[in-house]
Scaffold this motif. Sequence first.
Motif, PDB file in Angstrom:
ATOM      1  N   LYS A  28       0.832  -1.208   0.000  1.00 23.49           N
ATOM      2  CA  LYS A  28       0.000   0.000   0.000  1.00 23.49           C
ATOM      3  C   LYS A  28       0.872   1.266   0.000  1.00 23.49           C
ATOM      4  CE  LYS A  28      -4.011   1.285   2.438  1.00 23.49           C
ATOM      5  NZ  LYS A  28      -4.697   1.201   3.714  1.00 23.49           N
ATOM      6  N   ALA A  29       1.915   1.237   0.817  1.00 25.95           N
ATOM      7  CA  ALA A  29       2.806   2.402   0.923  1.00 25.95           C
ATOM      8  C   ALA A  29       3.535   2.644  -0.397  1.00 25.95           C
ATOM      9  CB  ALA A  29       3.810   2.187   2.057  1.00 25.95           C
ATOM     10  N   ALA A  30       3.973   1.572  -1.038  1.00 23.62           N
ATOM     11  CA  ALA A  30       4.737   1.713  -2.289  1.00 23.62           C
ATOM     12  C   ALA A  30       3.881   2.306  -3.405  1.00 23.62           C
ATOM     13  CB  ALA A  30       5.282   0.348  -2.714  1.00 23.62           C
ATOM     14  N   PHE A  31       2.567   1.983  -3.399  1.00 22.51           N
ATOM     15  CA  PHE A  31       1.676   2.500  -4.448  1.00 22.51           C
ATOM     16  C   PHE A  31       0.980   3.798  -4.038  1.00 22.51           C
ATOM     17  CE2 PHE A  31       1.890  -1.871  -6.127  1.00 22.51           C
ATOM     18  CZ  PHE A  31       2.036  -1.602  -7.488  1.00 22.51           C
ATOM     19  N   ALA A  32       1.256   4.291  -2.816  1.00 24.71           N
ATOM     20  CA  ALA A  32       0.543   5.477  -2.323  1.00 24.71           C
ATOM     21  C   ALA A  32       0.759   6.662  -3.269  1.00 24.71           C
ATOM     22  CB  ALA A  32       0.992   5.816  -0.911  1.00 24.71           C
ATOM     23  N   GLN A  33       1.983   6.797  -3.764  1.00 21.87           N
ATOM     24  CA  GLN A  33       2.264   7.865  -4.751  1.00 21.87           C
ATOM     25  C   GLN A  33       2.975   7.194  -5.911  1.00 21.87           C
ATOM     26  OE1 GLN A  33       4.060   9.936  -1.365  1.00 21.87           O
ATOM     27  NE2 GLN A  33       3.341  11.806  -2.358  1.00 21.87           N
TER      28      GLN A  33
ATOM     29  N   ASN B 108      10.796   6.981  -2.317  1.00 22.61           N
ATOM     30  CA  ASN B 108      10.072   8.168  -1.842  1.00 22.61           C
ATOM     31  C   ASN B 108       8.663   7.829  -1.375  1.00 22.61           C
ATOM     32  OD1 ASN B 108      12.160   9.919  -2.221  1.00 22.61           O
ATOM     33  ND2 ASN B 108      11.572  10.450  -4.317  1.00 22.61           N
ATOM     34  N   SER B 109       7.997   6.961  -2.103  1.00 22.19           N
ATOM     35  CA  SER B 109       6.622   6.633  -1.748  1.00 22.19           C
ATOM     36  C   SER B 109       6.560   5.912  -0.400  1.00 22.19           C
ATOM     37  CB  SER B 109       5.980   5.778  -2.846  1.00 22.19           C
ATOM     38  OG  SER B 109       4.598   5.684  -2.621  1.00 22.19           O
ATOM     39  N   ILE B 110       7.416   4.917  -0.212  1.00 23.70           N
ATOM     40  CA  ILE B 110       7.384   4.169   1.057  1.00 23.70           C
ATOM     41  C   ILE B 110       7.804   5.063   2.217  1.00 23.70           C
ATOM     42  CG2 ILE B 110       8.466   2.304   2.392  1.00 23.70           C
ATOM     43  CD1 ILE B 110       8.468   0.577  -0.089  1.00 23.70           C
ATOM     44  N   SER B 111       8.888   5.820   2.043  1.00 28.43           N
ATOM     45  CA  SER B 111       9.340   6.602   3.201  1.00 28.43           C
ATOM     46  C   SER B 111       8.336   7.691   3.563  1.00 28.43           C
ATOM     47  CB  SER B 111      10.763   7.151   3.042  1.00 28.43           C
ATOM     48  OG  SER B 111      10.957   7.627   1.754  1.00 28.43           O
ATOM     49  N   SER B 112       7.680   8.291   2.549  1.00 27.24           N
ATOM     50  CA  SER B 112       6.715   9.330   2.933  1.00 27.24           C
ATOM     51  C   SER B 112       5.423   8.716   3.482  1.00 27.24           C
ATOM     52  CB  SER B 112       6.496  10.339   1.800  1.00 27.24           C
ATOM     53  OG  SER B 112       5.347  10.053   1.068  1.00 27.24           O
ATOM     54  N   ALA B 113       4.928   7.628   2.881  1.00 34.51           N
ATOM     55  CA  ALA B 113       3.671   7.025   3.384  1.00 34.51           C
ATOM     56  C   ALA B 113       3.838   6.471   4.797  1.00 34.51           C
ATOM     57  CB  ALA B 113       3.212   5.918   2.444  1.00 34.51           C
ATOM     58  N   LEU B 114       5.039   5.968   5.119  1.00 33.72           N
ATOM     59  CA  LEU B 114       5.214   5.364   6.446  1.00 33.72           C
ATOM     60  C   LEU B 114       6.012   6.265   7.400  1.00 33.72           C
ATOM     61  CD1 LEU B 114       5.936   1.691   5.282  1.00 33.72           C
ATOM     62  CD2 LEU B 114       3.773   2.622   6.100  1.00 33.72           C
TER      63      LEU B 114
END
Length: 287
Positions: free
Chosen positions: A226-231, A238-244
């Motif tokens: 979910k975090a990887a696809f958030a953006q 960037n997507s994982i670090s910002s979502a989590l």
Amino acid sequence: MENLSNIGVIKDVLSRHGFSFSKALGQNFLINPSVCPRMAELSGAGEGVGVLEIGPGIGVLTNELLKLADKVVSVELDKRLIPVLEETLGEYDNFKLINADVLELDLNKVINEEFDGMDVAVCANLPYYITSPVIMKLLEDKLPVKSITVMVQKEAALRLTAKDGTRDSSAITIAVRYYAEPELLFHVSRGSFMPSPNVDSAVIRLNLREPLYRPKDEKLFFKVVKAAFAQRRKTVLNSISSALALDKNAVSDILKEAGVEPSARAERLTVEDFGRIADAFYESAAL
Ligand code: SAM
């Protein structure tokens, strides 16, 4: 009832019951007589098989499933359809209607109580406003079913049957591929429904199987997906670090540990890639 897929018969039944379509409940009923027999056949309905249907409407698809399966249990939210279904399917003694919201129902309990000793298949022309939550529920509830055959919007069909690691892939693609082998069976034009929606549809089948990759922590696996696809336009780093809300350097190390390039996009990653990332997170105890 004979000829239930005949538009004249359908209009007659609906007008006698004073029925008006609810847009909010995704009520687009099938009127193309060739679709339901084909869908029922491909769903695996047959001798020794019980079928769970979602949203029977006036029972066009149900009627075809009942001809093939030992038993059909249909879940319908709209109670105005109860007397309609009593009329259209009253001749069958192997049919049961449950008047409930499928998202609120304990489907494992329904299957255990209703389909003792039978193989079970799911078959439905889904209400499109809840396509993803219904499919996720069917998969996450780990139901003892062989396959899930559903009609969905064409765009959803492409996402649900996309190959992981390709451009059409999304979080739900990974979830589907984790639990099942998806297949796009056939396309259905918008003119096959009454009222006609402004999108075309397709029938897909998800053949359930054991996961291809067994992550150490399944919940963590889906959190990472979910975090990887958030953006999805951003890099996976960037997507994982910002979502989590995690430190970029730490996430970069974890991705490298998992053998995944931090500059990759989520759509390029496979179920196995996500499995290794989730396991690297598990080992690092960063989450
Ligand atoms: N199977 C019929 C057909 O093919 O003509 C009707 C399909 S129609 C697209 C979707 C059906 O799902 C409708 O009958 C609608 O009332 C029902 N429905 C909508 N939301 C539901 C929910 N949350 N739980 C159960 N049924 C629902």
